[in-house]
Design a protein around this motif. Structure first.
Motif, PDB file in Angstrom:
ATOM      1  N   ARG A 142       0.850  -1.192   0.000  1.00  0.00           N
ATOM      2  CA  ARG A 142       0.000   0.000   0.000  1.00  0.00           C
ATOM      3  C   ARG A 142       0.887   1.244   0.000  1.00  0.00           C
ATOM      4  NH1 ARG A 142      -4.119  -0.557   4.925  1.00  0.00           N
ATOM      5  NH2 ARG A 142      -2.186  -1.081   6.009  1.00  0.00           N
ATOM      6  N   PHE A 143       0.336   2.354  -0.488  1.00  0.00           N
ATOM      7  CA  PHE A 143       1.054   3.614  -0.494  1.00  0.00           C
ATOM      8  C   PHE A 143       1.050   4.231   0.907  1.00  0.00           C
ATOM      9  CE2 PHE A 143      -0.872   3.998  -4.952  1.00  0.00           C
ATOM     10  CZ  PHE A 143       0.256   3.499  -5.573  1.00  0.00           C
ATOM     11  N   SER A 144       2.210   4.612   1.405  1.00  0.00           N
ATOM     12  CA  SER A 144       2.302   5.392   2.639  1.00  0.00           C
ATOM     13  C   SER A 144       2.853   6.768   2.294  1.00  0.00           C
ATOM     14  CB  SER A 144       3.211   4.704   3.661  1.00  0.00           C
ATOM     15  OG  SER A 144       4.574   4.855   3.289  1.00  0.00           O
ATOM     16  N   GLU A 145       2.939   7.625   3.293  1.00  0.00           N
ATOM     17  CA  GLU A 145       3.424   8.985   3.062  1.00  0.00           C
ATOM     18  C   GLU A 145       4.904   9.037   2.698  1.00  0.00           C
ATOM     19  OE1 GLU A 145      -0.270   9.225   5.514  1.00  0.00           O
ATOM     20  OE2 GLU A 145       1.556   7.985   5.541  1.00  0.00           O
ATOM     21  N   ILE A 146       5.622   7.931   2.883  1.00  0.00           N
ATOM     22  CA  ILE A 146       7.043   7.918   2.508  1.00  0.00           C
ATOM     23  C   ILE A 146       7.298   7.093   1.247  1.00  0.00           C
ATOM     24  CG2 ILE A 146       7.826   8.298   4.879  1.00  0.00           C
ATOM     25  CD1 ILE A 146       8.516   5.306   5.016  1.00  0.00           C
ATOM     26  N   THR A 147       6.243   6.656   0.571  1.00  0.00           N
ATOM     27  CA  THR A 147       6.412   5.952  -0.705  1.00  0.00           C
ATOM     28  C   THR A 147       7.036   6.900  -1.726  1.00  0.00           C
ATOM     29  OG1 THR A 147       4.488   4.537  -0.283  1.00  0.00           O
ATOM     30  CG2 THR A 147       5.217   4.761  -2.569  1.00  0.00           C
ATOM     31  N   PRO A 148       8.083   6.479  -2.424  1.00  0.00           N
ATOM     32  CA  PRO A 148       8.682   7.355  -3.455  1.00  0.00           C
ATOM     33  C   PRO A 148       7.682   7.702  -4.554  1.00  0.00           C
ATOM     34  CG  PRO A 148      10.132   5.505  -2.940  1.00  0.00           C
ATOM     35  CD  PRO A 148       8.821   5.208  -2.280  1.00  0.00           C
ATOM     36  N   PRO A 297      -3.688   4.113   5.526  1.00  0.00           N
ATOM     37  CA  PRO A 297      -4.204   5.283   6.243  1.00  0.00           C
ATOM     38  C   PRO A 297      -3.757   5.368   7.697  1.00  0.00           C
ATOM     39  CG  PRO A 297      -5.843   3.572   6.275  1.00  0.00           C
ATOM     40  CD  PRO A 297      -4.620   2.970   5.612  1.00  0.00           C
ATOM     41  N   THR A 298      -2.673   4.659   8.039  1.00  0.00           N
ATOM     42  CA  THR A 298      -2.271   4.570   9.444  1.00  0.00           C
ATOM     43  C   THR A 298      -2.039   5.942  10.062  1.00  0.00           C
ATOM     44  OG1 THR A 298      -1.258   2.410   9.074  1.00  0.00           O
ATOM     45  CG2 THR A 298      -0.573   3.614  11.039  1.00  0.00           C
ATOM     46  N   ARG A 299      -1.350   6.834   9.346  1.00  0.00           N
ATOM     47  CA  ARG A 299      -0.980   8.123   9.934  1.00  0.00           C
ATOM     48  C   ARG A 299      -2.207   8.949  10.301  1.00  0.00           C
ATOM     49  NH1 ARG A 299       3.478  11.847   7.047  1.00  0.00           N
ATOM     50  NH2 ARG A 299       4.791  10.215   7.974  1.00  0.00           N
ATOM     51  N   ILE A 300      -3.139   9.107   9.379  1.00  0.00           N
ATOM     52  CA  ILE A 300      -4.304   9.947   9.680  1.00  0.00           C
ATOM     53  C   ILE A 300      -5.183   9.292  10.740  1.00  0.00           C
ATOM     54  CG2 ILE A 300      -5.782   9.023   7.832  1.00  0.00           C
ATOM     55  CD1 ILE A 300      -6.802  11.931   7.447  1.00  0.00           C
ATOM     56  N   GLY A 305      -7.199  10.475  14.332  1.00  0.00           N
ATOM     57  CA  GLY A 305      -8.376   9.713  14.726  1.00  0.00           C
ATOM     58  C   GLY A 305      -9.437   9.586  13.656  1.00  0.00           C
ATOM     59  N   TRP A 306      -9.032   9.683  12.375  1.00  0.00           N
ATOM     60  CA  TRP A 306     -10.025   9.634  11.294  1.00  0.00           C
ATOM     61  C   TRP A 306     -10.048   8.278  10.609  1.00  0.00           C
ATOM     62  CZ3 TRP A 306     -10.176   8.600   6.086  1.00  0.00           C
ATOM     63  CH2 TRP A 306     -11.368   8.956   5.428  1.00  0.00           C
ATOM     64  N   ARG A 307     -11.258   7.811  10.314  1.00  0.00           N
ATOM     65  CA  ARG A 307     -11.475   6.651   9.461  1.00  0.00           C
ATOM     66  C   ARG A 307     -12.703   6.917   8.601  1.00  0.00           C
ATOM     67  NH1 ARG A 307     -10.176   0.753  11.869  1.00  0.00           N
ATOM     68  NH2 ARG A 307     -10.006   0.438   9.618  1.00  0.00           N
ATOM     69  N   PRO A 308     -12.771   6.327   7.418  1.00  0.00           N
ATOM     70  CA  PRO A 308     -13.974   6.507   6.587  1.00  0.00           C
ATOM     71  C   PRO A 308     -15.195   5.904   7.262  1.00  0.00           C
ATOM     72  CG  PRO A 308     -12.563   4.793   5.678  1.00  0.00           C
ATOM     73  CD  PRO A 308     -11.781   5.447   6.774  1.00  0.00           C
ATOM     74  N   SER A 309     -16.349   6.502   7.021  1.00  0.00           N
ATOM     75  CA  SER A 309     -17.583   6.033   7.657  1.00  0.00           C
ATOM     76  C   SER A 309     -18.483   5.263   6.708  1.00  0.00           C
ATOM     77  CB  SER A 309     -18.361   7.231   8.223  1.00  0.00           C
ATOM     78  OG  SER A 309     -18.821   8.071   7.174  1.00  0.00           O
ATOM     79  N   VAL A 310     -18.148   5.302   5.399  1.00  0.00           N
ATOM     80  CA  VAL A 310     -19.023   4.718   4.385  1.00  0.00           C
ATOM     81  C   VAL A 310     -18.294   3.584   3.666  1.00  0.00           C
ATOM     82  CG1 VAL A 310     -20.357   5.170   2.283  1.00  0.00           C
ATOM     83  CG2 VAL A 310     -20.209   6.925   4.051  1.00  0.00           C
ATOM     84  N   THR A 311     -18.880   2.394   3.643  1.00  0.00           N
ATOM     85  CA  THR A 311     -18.309   1.298   2.862  1.00  0.00           C
ATOM     86  C   THR A 311     -18.615   1.519   1.383  1.00  0.00           C
ATOM     87  OG1 THR A 311     -20.284  -0.095   2.925  1.00  0.00           O
ATOM     88  CG2 THR A 311     -18.732  -0.272   4.796  1.00  0.00           C
TER      89      THR A 311
END
Length: 347
Positions: A142-148, A297-300, A305-311
């Motif tokens: 998965r893409f993280s904030e440090i992915t090139p 989405p680990t960082r956010i 404390g955010w996660r999506p609410s809609v599947t």
């Protein structure tokens, strides 16, 4: 806050404007109203106290300076961009001018305003970008904030360049910035050139449902109102100089997505015979089509404390309902340039 939002008549931008106004913020909506801009997206906030609209192109530095001087925003949310990959294949110059040069103009106008105001505490330039800047994934990861960064289309390359400019203006000039990179958005008011609205509208019209290649390309789908909520949270609580990846945690192949939409339509607007899935057609793939996107989405989640609410199943059902209930909105857009035409074959 008084928020200057660029691109606020577009799909994601209008969702942010509606949510921000609904939460009591003053909003200055700056949009050039190009082919994808639609003031009808803003009908719910028309006439709301503290809401103002400025028809301005981010390539026009003098007009940007005027807007900053007249409205004196507390913060900026920069969403204005050319965003359709297929259009970027056919006309890359427009993407360079808007996404790179336009972002440069926004940064310089914001910096001049911030310096002139005495570098007020709390000022922030929030740059909204895409996960496409990271390129493509294989079957895992998965893409993280440090992915090139490894963009593969003119669109994603122009957005990657704009991200780099924002970071440079923070490091070099001290401009307070925060960046977000999101996965594929969908939901109400989605301009009818992207996959989900194309499928819904073609299905209703009895046309083919075009799927690029074999339909195995995977995307992470983020409901646009969830995205707007995350963006406002980052604006309020994000750490200066930080970037945050925003994903829907809803990976799905294009073929499975289209089949799900067909099943929803079969239930909500059944055909006289057969299923909407009978209209599926595989077409020549897009040049340089990225195989898979997926957000970590680990960082956010951990920092804010955010996660999506809609599947994705819930969101697709809500989206189909919206298009079925808002025929006048999308019918008025069908004659705009490029809508209903296969783009992105120039190479």
């Amino acid at each position: 806050m008084k928020i200057l939002i660029t691109g606020g008549a577009g799909f994601i931008g209008s969702a942010v404007v509606r949510l921000a106004v609904g939460r009591g913020h003053d909003v200055v909506n700056l949009d050039a109203l190009t082919y994808a801009g639609c003031l009808e997206n803003l009908a719910p906030v028309k006439g709301a106290p503290g809401y103002a609209f400025e028809k301005v192109d981010i390539r026009d530095r003098a007009e940007l300076d005027r807007v900053f001087a007249e409205h004196r925003p507390d913060v900026v949310m920069h969403l204005a961009a050319e965003s359709h990959v297929d259009r970027s294949i056919d006309s890359p110059g427009t993407f360079i001018e808007t996404n790179i040069n336009g972002t440069y103009n926004m940064l310089e106008a914001a910096r001049a305003y911030w310096v002139g105001a005495g570098r007020p505490e709390g000022f922030l330039f929030h740059h909204i970008s895409t996960d496409e800047v990271y390129g493509t994934l294989g079957a895992t990861g998965r893409f993280s904030e440090i992915t090139p960064y490894a963009p593969n289309s003119p669109y994603s390359a122009s957005k990657a360049a704009s991200d780099h400019l924002v970071r440079a203006w923070h490091e070099t000039y001290g401009l307070p910035v925060v960046l977000t990179n999101c996965s594929n958005n969908y939901g109400p008011y989605h301009f009818p050139e992207k996959l989900i609205p194309v499928v819904i509208l073609n299905a209703l019209a009895g046309k083919q449902l075009p799927i690029y290649g074999d339909g195995s390309n995977v995307r992470d789908w983020l409901y646009v109102e969830d995205h707007a909520d995350a963006l406002l949270l980052v604006l309020e609580k994000g750490k200066i100089g930080r970037s945050y990846n925003i994903g829907g945690e809803n990976e799905c192949s294009n073929l499975d997505l289209v089949k799900t939409l067909c099943a929803i339509l079969d239930e909500k607007r059944p055909k006289n015979d057969g299923s909407y899935a009978d209209q599926i057609s595989f077409v020549t793939d897009r040049p340089g089509h990225d195989a898979r996107y997926a957000i970590d989405p680990t960082r956010i989640r951990e920092e804010l404390g955010w996660r999506p609410s809609v599947t994705v199943e819930e969101g697709l059902a809500k989206t189909v309902d919206w298009y079925l209930d808002n025929t006048d909105w999308w019918q008025a857009l069908l004659d705009r340039a490029g809508v209903g035409t296969r783009l992105g074959k120039a190479s």
